[in-house]
Motif scaffolding. Structure first.
Motif: not given
Length: 710
Positions: A438-448, A672-677, A683-688
């Motif tokens: 639950d301590e995710a960094d909501d402010t992390e910036v990822v390329s849109t 497998y799903q956890r590994a793909y997430v 890879q920077g394709k999704i935010s935290r």
């Protein structure tokens, strides 16, 4: 303010009692709760006046609804004969014989009051022995019988109890009127429960269809359902609210993972919420019982005709009599109605004796009995005190305690097991809390430019998992893999329905001429495949006619006027209900061999049609037809591939080995799903935040699997 203080006090006593029960596992938690209530009554001078109507509404409705919802429906139907026998005939026999015994033991009691006591002792509590079923090696059939019986005898016993109380209060009783009223309020109550739960199920599915998937909201709706149904049945329709909630629970949309319309989060939150509610209600009942016992004992002490020890002796005799009656009935029914060999009759059997003995001891009385006895009125219509109310309360309480102790002591002795017993409401799942970051960094910036939306990321994860499972499924022959893959394909299909991308394929997806052309081509291929099967005598004439009518129906649907989404949903829901009712009505009149043959031919025809359509679609693709159809060929191919996988899943084996292997594979698929997430995150394709949400859903799915296993 007094009500609030009383509720807080009872909850506090319940918490203390259950903490103590964790240190004394050999003592049933219900007995400790009773002791806590006794101590509170003696030290704090707590006394609670119970109103019959609201007490039945608050306690009976949710407990019985939950029991009906949790009971396996196939076993309920399979054991309908012995269940109805135990729940109706055994209740009547026990009431008549037991009432006569009570009248003989206490001659001063009116007949109606004697029957009132035995009627309230009729409902059984099956959860009392379920926790030791596996270690004690109790037969699965016996456990299902006790559970199914409790659903029906809770209703029949409480209806008998209601009439006995009415006869005591009014002094008037007519067997003919009571019998007619019994069947009327039971039958109409069952119909009322079925209709109301059908409406509630439709509303819940419609909310999901509209994207309203708030897990807390759906849990609250589920909690409210039994209270609303009970109130409408009792106060507005004047029929049995008990029967209504039991039928509603049985027909309620199950919270198991096979209900694909609801997300794992909704199913898990609803299940845990019900666990908490039933846990509290059950504890309330036994603490209230403990609070009432000292006052009942005080009146017995001052009674010249009855003392406490004499009442305890009477209660023991009544409990033994109920066990003996139950034993004799079980032995009689298993001897004359459940014989597999009709030619070789054997009156005496050690196996049947053991089975019947376990059945007799397992008839534990619990929460429902206490709800009934605590709801006894204080006065009759004439203004006089209800006859021997405190004596009935004390004897019923003692019988419950005797039955709890009897099951606790005798069942482990007979089965040579020492496992503790859990009672209805105390079988709450105690798995550790979900491990979610639950301590995710909501402010992390990822390329849109590269970041995926949650739906897109979920789709990628599901597709990669499906590809991984297909790669492991060599030659596409492992039915376990085929089943799990089909479930993932179905989940992917549902996700596509909710996404903002291109619409998934559907027979309602007719947006232009090219869609209609492709459907026409595919349906013609399916018809050719069915005709070829019929010509080669692989399906019967009835199977051929059914398949052709089904395809022609879909073809007509291509040009039929479409309604808005809401109207289409309820039309489909109504039609599905009609089909289920028709199948249910016709099923008893159709031979099992015919049903198997019909289903087998339907699968053969559908598989052949899907394969023929796929061949045609691939042929069009090879002939540069992809551009001509605006990439529709791929969408249509996925539709028919999904159909094949789903059909193969429907033919899976449901053996114990198969189910174990399927669960293991499902757990692996979640890893497998956890590994793909994690890959998408790195890879920077999704935010935290998106990654944590996806992990949370995966954890919910795993929790649902663990919950179903337990």
């Amino acid at each position: 303010m007094q009500i609030v203080e009383t509720i807080i006090l009872i909850i506090s006593l319940l918490i203390v009692a259950n903490i103590i029960s964790h240190y004394f596992v050999s003592i049933p938690a219900s007995l400790i709760q009773i002791v806590a209530g006794v101590i509170a009554a003696m030290t704090l001078n707590v006394k609670i006046m119970v109103n019959t109507e609201w007490f039945l509404l608050v306690f009976i409705a949710p407990i019985l609804f939950n029991d009906g919802n949790r009971f396996p429906k196939k076993e309920l139907w399979k054991l309908k004969g012995p269940i109805m026998g135990n729940a109706i005939i055994l209740v009547i026999v026990s009431t008549v014989v037991g009432g006569a015994l009570v009248k003989w033991l206490v001659p001063s009691l009116p007949w109606a009051t004697a029957f009132t006591l035995v009627a309230v002792l009729s409902p059984t509590d099956p959860i009392a022995v379920q926790s030791i079923a596996k270690k004690a090696k109790l037969p699965d059939k016996l456990m299902h019988l006790i559970s199914g019986e409790s659903l029906i005898n809770d209703a029949s016993g409480l209806i008998c109890f209601k009439y006995a109380v009415a006869a005591t209060v009014t002094g008037v009783f007519s067997l003919r009127s009571a019998t007619l009223d019994f069947f009327y309020i039971a039958i109409v109550g069952a119909l009322a429960g079925a209709v109301m739960i059908w409406i509630f199920n439709g509303v819940r599915l419609y909310l999901i269809n509209q994207g309203v998937d708030d897990s807390i909201l759906h849990a609250i709706i589920q909690i409210l359902i039994p209270f609303i149904i009970y109130y409408i049945a009792e106060d507005l329709l004047h029929v049995s609210g008990v029967v209504a909630v039991v039928i509603a629970g049985i027909l309620n949309i199950s919270s198991s993972r096979t209900t694909g319309a609801f997300s794992p989060e909704i199913r898990l939150v609803s299940s845990r919420t019900w666990d908490m509610l039933v846990y509290l209600l059950n504890g309330f009942v036994f603490v209230l019982l403990g609070i009432e016992i000292p006052f009942a004992m005080e009146e017995l002490i001052h009674n010249d005709n009855m003392n406490t020890f004499k009442a305890l002796g009477f209660a023991f005799v009544i409990w033994v009599a109920l066990v003996v009656i139950r034993f004799i009935w079980s032995y009689f029914y298993s001897t004359f109605f459940e014989r597999s060999d009709r030619t070789n009759f054997n009156l005496f059997s050690g196996t049947r004796f053991y089975y019947s003995l376990m059945s007799g001891i397992s008839g534990v009385r619990g929460a429902v009995t206490m709800v009934g006895v605590l709801s006894l009125p204080f006065v009759t219509n004439s203004g006089a005190a209800f006859p021997a109310r405190t004596l009935l309360l004390f004897i019923a309480s003692a019988v419950i305690i005797y039955s709890l102790l009897g099951a606790t002591i005798l069942i482990p002795l007979i089965t040579k097991s020492s496992a503790p017993i859990t009672y209805r409401g105390n079988s709450i799942n105690t798995d550790e809390d979900l491990d979610i970051d639950d301590e995710a960094d909501d402010t992390e910036v990822v390329s849109t430019k590269t970041e995926l939306t949650p739906n897109e990321a979920n789709k990628v994860v599901l597709e990669k998992t499906i590809s991984k499972l297909r790669a492991e499924n060599l030659d596409n022959r492992d039915m376990v893999y085929t089943t799990v893959i089909a479930e993932y394909v179905f989940n992917l299909h549902n996700l596509q329905l909710k996404s903002n991308g291109p619409d998934p394929i559907s027979k309602k997806r007719i947006k232009g001429k090219k869609d209609a052309e492709l459907w026409d081509v595919c349906f013609n291929c399916e018809l050719e495949a069915v005709e070829e099967l019929y010509d080669n005598k692989k399906i019967s004439e009835d199977g051929y006619d059914t398949a052709v009518k089904k395809i022609e129906k879909y073809k007509k649907g291509l040009v039929k006027k479409r309604y808005n989404q809401t109207t289409e949903f309820f039309i489909a829901y109504f039609r599905r209900t009609i089909r289920e009712l028709t199948r249910f009505i016709h099923l008893p009149f159709v031979k099992q061999e015919e049903v198997i043959q019909y289903n087998h031919e339907a699968v053969i025809a559908s598989v052949a049609g899907a394969k023929r359509a796929l061949e045609k679609l691939r042929e069009l693709e090879e002939n540069d037809g992809e551009m001509a159809y605006d990439n529709l060929l791929y969408v249509f191919q996925r539709h028919y591939e999904e159909r094949l996988e789903l059909l193969q899943g429907k033919r899976r084996n449901h053996s114990e080995k198969f189910n174990v292997e399927r669960i293991n594979l499902e757990v692996n698929a979640l890893s497998y799903q956890r590994a793909y997430v994690q890959d998408l995150l790195e890879q920077g394709k999704i935010s935290r935040v998106t990654a944590n949400n996806l992990r949370k859903n995966i954890n919910y799915s795993e929790e649902v699997i663990n919950f179903d296993i337990q």
